[in-house]
Design an enzyme around this catalytic site. Sequence first.
Site, short mmCIF file in Angstrom:
data_model
loop_
_atom_site.label_atom_id
_atom_site.label_comp_id
_atom_site.label_asym_id
_atom_site.label_seq_id
_atom_site.Cartn_x
_atom_site.Cartn_y
_atom_site.Cartn_z
N HIS A 1 -6.28 26.94 -29.66
CA HIS A 1 -7.37 26.92 -28.67
C HIS A 1 -8.08 25.57 -28.55
O HIS A 1 -9.31 25.49 -28.50
CB HIS A 1 -8.38 28.03 -28.98
CG HIS A 1 -7.85 29.42 -28.77
ND1 HIS A 1 -6.81 29.71 -27.92
CD2 HIS A 1 -8.22 30.63 -29.31
CE1 HIS A 1 -6.57 31.03 -27.94
NE2 HIS A 1 -7.40 31.60 -28.78
N HIS B 1 -11.14 33.91 -22.13
CA HIS B 1 -10.87 34.76 -23.29
C HIS B 1 -11.82 35.96 -23.35
O HIS B 1 -12.31 36.33 -24.42
CB HIS B 1 -10.99 33.90 -24.55
CG HIS B 1 -10.15 34.34 -25.70
ND1 HIS B 1 -10.38 35.52 -26.36
CD2 HIS B 1 -9.09 33.77 -26.31
CE1 HIS B 1 -9.50 35.63 -27.34
NE2 HIS B 1 -8.69 34.60 -27.32
N GLU C 1 -5.44 37.07 -21.35
CA GLU C 1 -5.60 35.61 -21.29
C GLU C 1 -4.49 35.01 -20.43
O GLU C 1 -3.41 34.68 -20.92
CB GLU C 1 -5.54 35.03 -22.70
CG GLU C 1 -6.49 35.69 -23.68
CD GLU C 1 -6.09 35.41 -25.13
OE1 GLU C 1 -5.72 34.27 -25.45
OE2 GLU C 1 -6.12 36.35 -25.93
#
Length: 336
Positions: free
Chosen positions: A100, A169, A300
């Site tokens: 991420h 997210h 996502e």
Amino acid sequence: MIEVVKSYQDGKKIFRLKNEKISVDVSNFGGTILSIIVKDKEGKQQDVVLGYDHLEDYAHYDGYLGALVGRVANRIAKGTFTLNDKTYQLAINNGPNCLHGGVKGFSYRVFDDEIKNDQLILHYFSPDGEEHFPGNLDLYATYTLDEDALVINYHATSDQDTLINITNHSYFNLNGCPSSIDNHTLQVQAQYFACSDEDGLVTGALRDVDHTPFDFREEKTIGSQIHRDDEQLTIGHGYDHPFIFDSETNQVKLYSPLTGIELTVSTTLPQAQLYSANYLDGRLGKNGKPMNARDALAIETQYMPDSIHKERNSKTILRKGEVYDETTSYRFKVRS
Ligand code: BGC
């Protein structure tokens, strides 16, 4: 209508986008969606995303609840990649991999903001070398309401070749609070999903969903599939896998019979990591309620994780002078 509902001394703000059908709170901290409130089958308002009571909690915890994730969402193997013959070493922050966007990815940054033509435009300038990625990158995330939908457009350019893979997210629970998503039905237009290893990194292998608990081409309850005996479900502790879309619109539908609320996700992106919140650890969320594993589904939308190593002509390379432009919408209806 869009209004600022809270401003903090350090520049963080909370905005509310609202019409008769839907009300969405978004922060310029990480472009985070704090709440999505829609009416259920009895006309009662339900908040369909997990989150915290205080904005500081989003800075303090991992889990990326509601956050915009970048510069590169998901994992990059061993946190390293080579682009134009130069090798870059990113932070290793998830097992042996980079997750991420590194230690302080876009989810933890404060964006500039502008309200224009009933749109909330968040802008983040990510300097060359930030989290060890090359190129000065400008990202615009535009949040708009379209009747019963929240639409997010991502637009980015860079002054050098770089990598990009942006997602949101949000953890959806259409029951309106953290609770098992076993009762939700799911439909995904995907014939294939990507297999993952013990560290959550895609292996490069795609598997046909036929005769597996990953087959949601016809609507099924999540509870009827997630407890089945399957190596990939064991490895992921549930769903934590990219589903590769066969269609170009309305790729994912999630529905709660309890509230009658149905979410349809439509995206220009080719796949989505479906993540059944396997690592939620009982931490306290909104109204002091604990959030446990499998209390939500994150959808996502993104390009293939670790695409730089796994795909030829990776779409996650953003060349100097090119434009990254992708849109995902989240539409809420009550089934009659
Ligand atoms: C990943 C999970 C991770 C979660 C929170 C998801 O995108 O696939 O493995 O635990 O994000 O960081």
